[in-house]
Design an enzyme around this catalytic site. Structure first.
Site, mmCIF file in Angstrom:
data_model
loop_
_atom_site.group_PDB
_atom_site.id
_atom_site.type_symbol
_atom_site.label_atom_id
_atom_site.label_comp_id
_atom_site.label_asym_id
_atom_site.label_seq_id
_atom_site.Cartn_x
_atom_site.Cartn_y
_atom_site.Cartn_z
ATOM 1 N N TYR A 88 0.817 -1.339 -0.048
ATOM 2 C CA TYR A 88 0.129 0.082 -0.154
ATOM 3 C C TYR A 88 0.870 1.146 0.177
ATOM 4 O O TYR A 88 0.260 2.380 0.358
ATOM 5 C CB TYR A 88 -0.937 0.145 1.174
ATOM 6 C CG TYR A 88 -2.138 -0.886 1.112
ATOM 7 C CD1 TYR A 88 -2.151 -2.248 0.992
ATOM 8 C CD2 TYR A 88 -3.485 -0.287 0.686
ATOM 9 C CE1 TYR A 88 -3.178 -3.004 0.695
ATOM 10 C CE2 TYR A 88 -4.509 -0.988 0.482
ATOM 11 C CZ TYR A 88 -4.409 -2.449 0.299
ATOM 12 O OH TYR A 88 -5.613 -3.094 0.201
ATOM 13 N N LYS A 124 4.231 -14.986 2.971
ATOM 14 C CA LYS A 124 4.793 -15.784 1.845
ATOM 15 C C LYS A 124 6.309 -15.463 1.709
ATOM 16 O O LYS A 124 6.689 -15.404 0.800
ATOM 17 C CB LYS A 124 3.943 -14.923 0.662
ATOM 18 C CG LYS A 124 4.070 -15.813 -0.746
ATOM 19 C CD LYS A 124 3.214 -17.071 -0.672
ATOM 20 C CE LYS A 124 3.403 -17.706 -1.959
ATOM 21 N NZ LYS A 124 2.850 -19.060 -2.003
ATOM 22 N N ASP A 161 -1.353 -18.605 0.858
ATOM 23 C CA ASP A 161 -2.391 -19.326 -0.071
ATOM 24 C C ASP A 161 -2.918 -20.257 0.540
ATOM 25 O O ASP A 161 -4.285 -20.463 0.570
ATOM 26 C CB ASP A 161 -1.629 -19.709 -1.317
ATOM 27 C CG ASP A 161 -0.305 -20.442 -0.958
ATOM 28 O OD1 ASP A 161 0.186 -20.226 0.124
ATOM 29 O OD2 ASP A 161 0.422 -20.940 -1.861
ATOM 30 N N ASP A 214 -6.196 -7.545 3.476
ATOM 31 C CA ASP A 214 -7.235 -7.014 2.849
ATOM 32 C C ASP A 214 -7.959 -8.235 2.170
ATOM 33 O O ASP A 214 -9.163 -8.340 2.247
ATOM 34 C CB ASP A 214 -6.671 -6.008 1.588
ATOM 35 C CG ASP A 214 -7.673 -5.664 0.878
ATOM 36 O OD1 ASP A 214 -8.916 -5.240 1.391
ATOM 37 O OD2 ASP A 214 -7.374 -5.625 -0.298
ATOM 38 N N ASP A 223 -11.815 -10.297 3.379
ATOM 39 C CA ASP A 223 -13.035 -10.511 2.481
ATOM 40 C C ASP A 223 -13.285 -12.016 2.264
ATOM 41 O O ASP A 223 -14.528 -12.445 2.193
ATOM 42 C CB ASP A 223 -12.768 -9.808 0.867
ATOM 43 C CG ASP A 223 -13.169 -8.393 0.935
ATOM 44 O OD1 ASP A 223 -12.968 -7.721 1.850
ATOM 45 O OD2 ASP A 223 -13.230 -8.072 -0.072
HETATM 46 C C1 IPM Z 1 -10.717 -2.341 2.799
HETATM 47 C C2 IPM Z 1 -10.844 -1.488 1.336
HETATM 48 C C3 IPM Z 1 -9.660 -0.475 0.987
HETATM 49 C C4 IPM Z 1 -8.249 -1.308 1.264
HETATM 50 C C5 IPM Z 1 -9.874 0.346 -0.242
HETATM 51 C C6 IPM Z 1 -10.976 1.126 -0.268
HETATM 52 C C7 IPM Z 1 -8.497 1.228 -0.406
HETATM 53 O O1 IPM Z 1 -10.690 -2.762 0.289
HETATM 54 O O2 IPM Z 1 -10.639 -1.486 3.674
HETATM 55 O O3 IPM Z 1 -10.426 -3.207 2.675
HETATM 56 O O4 IPM Z 1 -7.768 -1.815 0.241
HETATM 57 O O5 IPM Z 1 -7.519 -1.411 2.304
HETATM 58 MG MG MG Z 2 -10.640 -4.516 1.220
#
Ligand code: IPM
Ligand code: MG
Length: 335
Positions: free
Chosen positions: A122, A168, A202, A226, A230
């Site tokens: 990032y 990794k 992974d 990140d 999800d």
């Molecule tokens: C999150 C989002 C952000 C990230 C984006 C919006 C920059 O995906 O908070 O997980 O990648 O951190």
């Molecule tokens: Mg995210």
């Protein structure tokens, strides 16, 4: 009294944040709210996606509750989320993911992902050359120590037993190697009461789906966190179930981990669960743990009594969900 900066933002942000504010107002009489603009509305009013006065208000308040922003495809756009994380030095991104509903074919999950929030992929340092683009990825000892130290303290404070370092380092030997060796050092010196574990990113992604009970608290680098958060949210039922806290030593910003979902904005069907759970995390962080716990219990009761929100094929939209949560809220002690 605690002052909360409320940043609704774009898309479904204003809808889910409004619901969370209603629940906080009912749960605690220790709060006052200040509203600030972020995202498209901020750009239209102030010519900036994250105006200086918004950042000032975030700094001055005890914490902030943020909804979501829609990414703008334009050369002069820079993510307000990445900017406030950097400006406020919010180095830890904490994402608890827990199944509130039994979803057929998906195992129950209860995991907290502690994500390094300032560097890794990032740094956005990308350089064009004759053949393409080279992206600089940064891993420092200082940031690794800060996040691993945070994860150890977090696990202990929340009664968690196992801390898994996800990396990794079989490929990124020097950078992820530094992260893993920092983890080993800190676990040996200050984390002996916890069970330490290591896992490649992974196979961690696979295991989160097939055997999530293998994890308790995960500490990992920025981009892995990140993606994995999800994945974990998907196992729990979707992004509507994933709250998130951006935490630093002085400031903090809590948010639902989902985005602005412009396709469903204004339809009254957004699920405010993640926003309310993020608000509950914020109250706990501010020392109002009893109020935060009552908010969580009210959300959990909605699902345990068999109700379902629209995102899970149920009939409850944002408003009816919020009404149920308000009704479920147990009265708190008078402050
Ligand atoms: C999150 C989002 C952000 C990230 C984006 C919006 C920059 O995906 O908070 O997980 O990648 O951190
Ligand atoms: Mg995210």
């Amino acid at each position: 009294m605690k002052r909360i900066c409320v940043l609704p933002g774009d898309g479904i942000g204003p809808e889910v944040v409004a619901s969370a504010v209603k629940v906080m107002e009912a749960a605690s009489d220790e709060l006052e709210f200040v509203h600030a603009d972020i995202g498209r509305a901020a750009y239209e009013r102030h010519g900036s996606y994250l105006p200086g006065e918004t950042l000032k208000s975030m700094r001055e308040c005890d914490s902030s509750l943020f909804g979501a922003v829609t990414t703008v495809e334009s050369a002069d756009y820079s993510s307000p989320v990445l900017t406030f994380r950097k400006e406020l030095d919010l180095y830890a991104n904490v994402r608890p993911v827990r199944s509130l509903v039994q979803i057929s074919g998906r195992p129950p999950i209860d995991v907290v992902i502690v994500r390094e929030n300032t560097e890794g992929m990032y740094t956005q340092n990308e350089v064009f050359d004759d053949v393409g683009v080279t992206t600089m990825r940064k891993v420092t000892r200082k940031a690794s120590e800060r996040i691993v130290g945070f994860a150890i303290r977090y696990a202990r404070a929340h009664g968690r037993r196992r801390l898994t370092c996800v990396h990794k380092s079989n490929v990124l030997k020097a950078s992820d190697g530094l992260f893993v060796s920092t983890f080993r050092e800190l676990m040996a010196s200050g984390g002996r009461d916890l069970e330490g574990d290591e896992q490649l990113v992974d196979s961690c992604a696979l295991k989160l789906v097939t055997e999530p009970s293998a994890f308790d608290v995960i500490v990992t680098l920025n981009l892995y966190g990140d993606i994995l958060s999800d994945v974990a949210a998907g196992v729990a039922g979707g992004l509507g179930f994933a709250p998130s806290g951006n935490i630093g030593d002085r400031h903090s910003v809590f948010e639902p981990a989902h985005g602005s979902a412009p396709d469903i904005a204004g339809k009254g069907i957004a699920n405010p669960t993640a926003a309310i759970l993020a608000a509950a995390m914020m109250l706990k962080h501010l020392g109002l743990g009893a109020d935060g716990s009552r908010m969580e219990a009210a959300v959990m009761q909605f699902y345990s009594s068999g109700h379902l929100t629209a995102d899970l094929g149920g009939r409850h939209g944002s408003e009816s969900f919020t009404e149920h949560v308000l009704k479920n809220l147990k009265p708190g002690p008078k402050h």
